[in-house]
Design an enzyme around this catalytic site. Structure first.
Site, PDB file in Angstrom:
ATOM      1  CD  GLU A 142     -14.382  -1.922  -7.928  1.00 18.49           C
ATOM      2  OE1 GLU A 142     -14.034  -2.509  -8.959  1.00 18.49           O
ATOM      3  OE2 GLU A 142     -14.172  -2.382  -6.790  1.00 18.49           O
ATOM      4  NE  ARG A 146     -13.688   3.379   2.204  1.00 22.50           N
ATOM      5  CZ  ARG A 146     -13.228   2.207   1.862  1.00 22.50           C
ATOM      6  NH1 ARG A 146     -11.931   2.062   1.592  1.00 22.50           N
ATOM      7  NH2 ARG A 146     -14.015   1.160   1.768  1.00 22.50           N
ATOM      8  CD  GLN A 171      -2.775  -1.260   2.408  1.00 30.89           C
ATOM      9  OE1 GLN A 171      -2.229  -1.115   3.501  1.00 30.89           O
ATOM     10  NE2 GLN A 171      -4.066  -1.570   2.293  1.00 30.89           N
TER      11      GLN A 171
END
Length: 325
Positions: A291, A237, A178
């Site tokens: 996505e 988020r 990450q």
């Protein structure tokens, strides 16, 4: 001495936090010592100079000496540059508004009460108030801000808060892959990532998008997701991490709602569903497509055809998705 802080500002903004920490204080105090020496020399020779060259102005000697004392105190005004270059436009705006008002009030009140002596004392008082006002942040907080500005991974590891099923609220602790992902976002203009579910790609992207908005002024960041709920999830988020950032790190917000955030440094984050017209007419600094493999091919083609010219002038693009098979 007055323009010294303005002259120093561009130079300091290019320095890394280690250089500032090790070199700035020594240089400033050395300069303060030289200024003090110059002031004492003036106080020593001024009576002789006035009596010899300007005897008709001998009554103004004491005023000039007092003003020299103020000039020495003003040297400390270069110290707040460390805070000003690293802080937000909101803090600089507040400083530039409040400081002149206090300056005028001190001079008017002092002059009305004590005459010329009151004006000089009021000027000195305003200078000391300016010095105190500039130190809203501690040196440690300023250095933390510079570290975050220089390294998005450091910002994510120390100031991005997330909620997990196992531990609830906690600071984001990215795995090595990450960290590599965030570094790639930062170093390269175009990134395409095909990743499995639940690998933290959206969290990593959200942390980087927040960093980009707060530390790259005048940026327009577009979040395009294949569904409205997906775009809102990423914005949630970002909002969550933003709200839990400490004040010395967090940029000010001028507009704050479910679909967008505008910051006082001129940056903004906008979230939309991916359609043929998404982002059309916008000058985009950073595009994030989530996505993207699940966007219908005809829509994806038209979307990219319309959005790519805005990126051709230097914009960045990040595309992440799980496989669509």
């Amino acid at each position: 001495l007055r323009p010294l802080s303005t002259i120093a500002l561009p130079k300091l903004s290019e320095k890394d936090h280690h250089t500032i920490k090790t070199g700035l204080s020594q240089k400033l105090f050395r300069f303060l010592g030289l200024t003090t020496l110059w002031g004492l020399l003036y106080i020593a020779i001024a009576p002789f100079v006035y009596k010899t060259l300007f005897p008709q102005y001998i009554d103004s000697l004491r005023y000039s000496m007092l003003y020299i004392v103020f000039a020495i105190i003003s040297t400390l005004g270069t110290l707040p540059v460390t805070a000003l270059f690293a802080s937000r436009s909101k803090k600089i705006f507040k400083f530039n508004i409040i400081n002149p008002i206090v300056n005028i009030l001190c001079i008017l009140l002092g002059g009305y009460t004590f005459g010329i002596w009151g004006v000089i004392i009021g000027r000195i008082t305003a200078g000391l108030f300016s010095l105190l006002l500039s130190f809203e942040f501690t040196q440690e907080q300023i250095l933390e801000f510079v570290k975050c500005k220089d390294d998005p991974v450091y910002f994510a590891k120390n100031y991005v808060k997330i909620v997990t099923l196992d531990h609830g609220l906690q600071t984001f602790q990215p795995y090595h892959f990450q960290e590599k992902l965030i570094n790639n976002f930062h170093k390269h203009r175009f990134n395409i990532c095909k990743m499995p579910r639940q690998t933290g790609k959206s969290t990593s992207a959200a942390g980087y998008l927040l960093w980009y908005a707060m530390f790259v002024p005048d940026s327009t960041i577009l979040i395009a997701a294949h569904k409205y709920t997906g775009a809102q999830e990423i914005m949630q988020r970002i909002r969550y991490a933003y709200e839990l950032c400490p004040d010395h790190i967090r940029a000010g917000s001028t507009s704050y709602n479910k679909g967008s955030i505008e910051f006082d440094n001129g940056s903004r984050i906008v979230s939309q569903t991916t359609t043929e017209t998404t982002g059309r007419g916008m000058s985009i600094s950073l595009l994030y497509c989530d996505e993207f493999a699940f966007v219908r091919p005809t829509i994806a083609k038209e979307f990219w055809t319309s959005i790519s010219p805005t990126l051709a002038t230097g914009g960045k693009a990040i595309i992440t998705s799980t496989p669509n098979s």
